[in-house]
Design an enzyme around this catalytic site. Sequence first.
Site, PDB file in Angstrom:
ATOM      1  N   ASP A   6       0.871  -1.294  -0.081  1.00 56.95           N
ATOM      2  CA  ASP A   6       0.180  -0.138   0.116  1.00 56.95           C
ATOM      3  C   ASP A   6       0.893   1.232   0.070  1.00 56.95           C
ATOM      4  OD1 ASP A   6       0.785   0.242   2.657  1.00 56.95           O
ATOM      5  OD2 ASP A   6      -1.196   0.212   3.837  1.00 56.95           O
ATOM      6  N   HIS A   7       0.267   1.942   0.043  1.00 54.22           N
ATOM      7  CA  HIS A   7       0.431   3.751   0.086  1.00 54.22           C
ATOM      8  C   HIS A   7       2.356   3.711   1.079  1.00 54.22           C
ATOM      9  CE1 HIS A   7      -2.294   3.721   2.891  1.00 54.22           C
ATOM     10  NE2 HIS A   7      -1.442   4.195   3.571  1.00 54.22           N
TER      11      HIS A   7
ATOM     12  N   CYS B  99       2.970  -2.872   4.508  1.00 50.15           N
ATOM     13  CA  CYS B  99       2.375  -2.026   4.443  1.00 50.15           C
ATOM     14  C   CYS B  99       2.613  -1.128   5.803  1.00 50.15           C
ATOM     15  CB  CYS B  99       0.742  -2.673   4.985  1.00 50.15           C
ATOM     16  SG  CYS B  99       0.672  -3.842   6.203  1.00 50.15           S
ATOM     17  N   GLY B 100       2.331  -0.398   6.680  1.00 47.36           N
ATOM     18  CA  GLY B 100       2.946   0.402   7.199  1.00 47.36           C
ATOM     19  C   GLY B 100       3.366  -0.472   8.558  1.00 47.36           C
ATOM     20  N   THR B 101       2.558  -1.163   9.018  1.00 52.97           N
ATOM     21  CA  THR B 101       3.173  -2.167  10.033  1.00 52.97           C
ATOM     22  C   THR B 101       3.028  -3.838   9.605  1.00 52.97           C
ATOM     23  OG1 THR B 101       0.477  -2.363  10.759  1.00 52.97           O
ATOM     24  CG2 THR B 101       2.026  -0.756  12.312  1.00 52.97           C
ATOM     25  N   GLY B 102       2.816  -4.539   8.370  1.00 52.13           N
ATOM     26  CA  GLY B 102       2.480  -5.310   8.405  1.00 52.13           C
ATOM     27  C   GLY B 102       1.731  -6.519   8.405  1.00 52.13           C
TER      28      GLY B 102
ATOM     29  N   GLY C 230      -2.053  -5.138   8.972  1.00 56.83           N
ATOM     30  CA  GLY C 230      -2.979  -5.339   7.495  1.00 56.83           C
ATOM     31  C   GLY C 230      -2.979  -6.713   6.668  1.00 56.83           C
TER      32      GLY C 230
ATOM     33  N   HIS D  25      10.166 -24.080   9.626  1.00 57.84           N
ATOM     34  CA  HIS D  25       9.570 -23.843   9.993  1.00 57.84           C
ATOM     35  C   HIS D  25       7.624 -24.061   9.406  1.00 57.84           C
ATOM     36  CE1 HIS D  25      11.220 -24.475  13.955  1.00 57.84           C
ATOM     37  NE2 HIS D  25      12.333 -25.015  12.929  1.00 57.84           N
ATOM     38  N   ASN D  26       6.996 -22.783   9.009  1.00 53.22           N
ATOM     39  CA  ASN D  26       6.024 -23.251   8.670  1.00 53.22           C
ATOM     40  C   ASN D  26       5.289 -22.664   7.136  1.00 53.22           C
ATOM     41  OD1 ASN D  26       6.600 -20.221  10.746  1.00 53.22           O
ATOM     42  ND2 ASN D  26       5.383 -21.734  11.455  1.00 53.22           N
TER      43      ASN D  26
ATOM     44  N   ARG E  81       7.023   1.091   7.870  1.00 59.09           N
ATOM     45  CA  ARG E  81       7.429   2.692   9.118  1.00 59.09           C
ATOM     46  C   ARG E  81       7.507   1.502  10.233  1.00 59.09           C
ATOM     47  NH1 ARG E  81       0.852   4.436   7.812  1.00 59.09           N
ATOM     48  NH2 ARG E  81       0.975   6.287   6.121  1.00 59.09           N
TER      49      ARG E  81
ATOM     50  N   ARG F 235       8.067 -33.592  10.797  1.00 51.23           N
ATOM     51  CA  ARG F 235       7.556 -32.787  12.086  1.00 51.23           C
ATOM     52  C   ARG F 235       6.536 -31.670  11.047  1.00 51.23           C
ATOM     53  NH1 ARG F 235      11.857 -30.171  13.829  1.00 51.23           N
ATOM     54  NH2 ARG F 235      11.981 -28.935  15.305  1.00 51.23           N
ATOM     55  N   HIS F 236       7.437 -30.049  10.918  1.00 51.93           N
ATOM     56  CA  HIS F 236       6.720 -29.430  10.477  1.00 51.93           C
ATOM     57  C   HIS F 236       5.221 -29.581   9.366  1.00 51.93           C
ATOM     58  CE1 HIS F 236       9.523 -27.640  12.687  1.00 51.93           C
ATOM     59  NE2 HIS F 236      10.525 -28.208  12.119  1.00 51.93           N
TER      60      HIS F 236
ATOM     61  N   ARG G  88       2.708 -30.592  10.980  1.00 52.42           N
ATOM     62  CA  ARG G  88       1.520 -28.897  11.690  1.00 52.42           C
ATOM     63  C   ARG G  88       0.763 -28.038  10.751  1.00 52.42           C
ATOM     64  NH1 ARG G  88       6.638 -29.014  15.647  1.00 52.42           N
ATOM     65  NH2 ARG G  88       6.095 -30.596  17.044  1.00 52.42           N
TER      66      ARG G  88
HETATM   67  C1  RB5 Z   1      -1.998   2.870   6.841  1.00 51.62           C
HETATM   68  O1  RB5 Z   1      -1.952   4.056   6.936  1.00 51.62           O
HETATM   69  C2  RB5 Z   1      -1.470   1.402   7.102  1.00 51.62           C
HETATM   70  O2  RB5 Z   1      -3.154   1.375   8.165  1.00 51.62           O
HETATM   71  C3  RB5 Z   1      -1.149   0.484   7.027  1.00 51.62           C
HETATM   72  O3  RB5 Z   1      -0.392   0.431   6.034  1.00 51.62           O
HETATM   73  C4  RB5 Z   1      -1.385  -0.536   7.605  1.00 51.62           C
HETATM   74  O4  RB5 Z   1       0.280  -0.278   8.070  1.00 51.62           O
HETATM   75  C5  RB5 Z   1      -1.975  -1.180   7.941  1.00 51.62           C
HETATM   76  O5  RB5 Z   1      -2.111  -2.249   9.065  1.00 51.62           O
END
Ligand code: RB5
Length: 144
Positions: free
Chosen positions: A8-9, A65-68, A70, A98-99, A109, A132-133, A136
């Site tokens: 995303d942005h 994405c920003g945090t990963g 979403g 493993h996964n 971010r 074993r993985h 699972r």
């Molecule tokens: C966008 O502002 C932010 O919410 C998105 O990139 C992400 O971090 C969501 O999980």
Amino acid sequence: MRVAIGSDHAGFRLKESLKEYLEDMGVDFVDVGTDSEESVDYPDYAKKVCELLKRGEVDRGILICGTGLGMSMAANKCRGVRAALCLFPEMARLARSHNNANVLVLAGRLMGAELAKWTLKAFLETEFEGGRHERRIKKLEGIE
Ligand code: RB5
């Protein structure tokens, strides 16, 4: 190996930087967007990458994405997708070994470009251990 990459942005800048790295590594990739820092919705790009993966057009996916968070939530709603948010290389190594993760999720971010490159390298170079993985993973698929 062919990979699909999308963001995303909030992940756009890191995506552009990782595309250069993929080129340097000689990894074939398809970029599903987004193409600027204009605000978009992360599920749209998670869906594009997951569809390419499900159709067998790529072997692995990369989502940013920003945090990963979403992107992880969205990608893990797709059948057959095992998306792993990895904040450093050891997480990526274990997500593969493993996964058997088939989608790497990065936090645009929260991660610098260099850390993200090493994390991506570990993800692309590590094989699934099986054993074993495997049992699972079958149980994970049972939940679907
Ligand atoms: C966008 O502002 C932010 O919410 C998105 O990139 C992400 O971090 C969501 O999980």
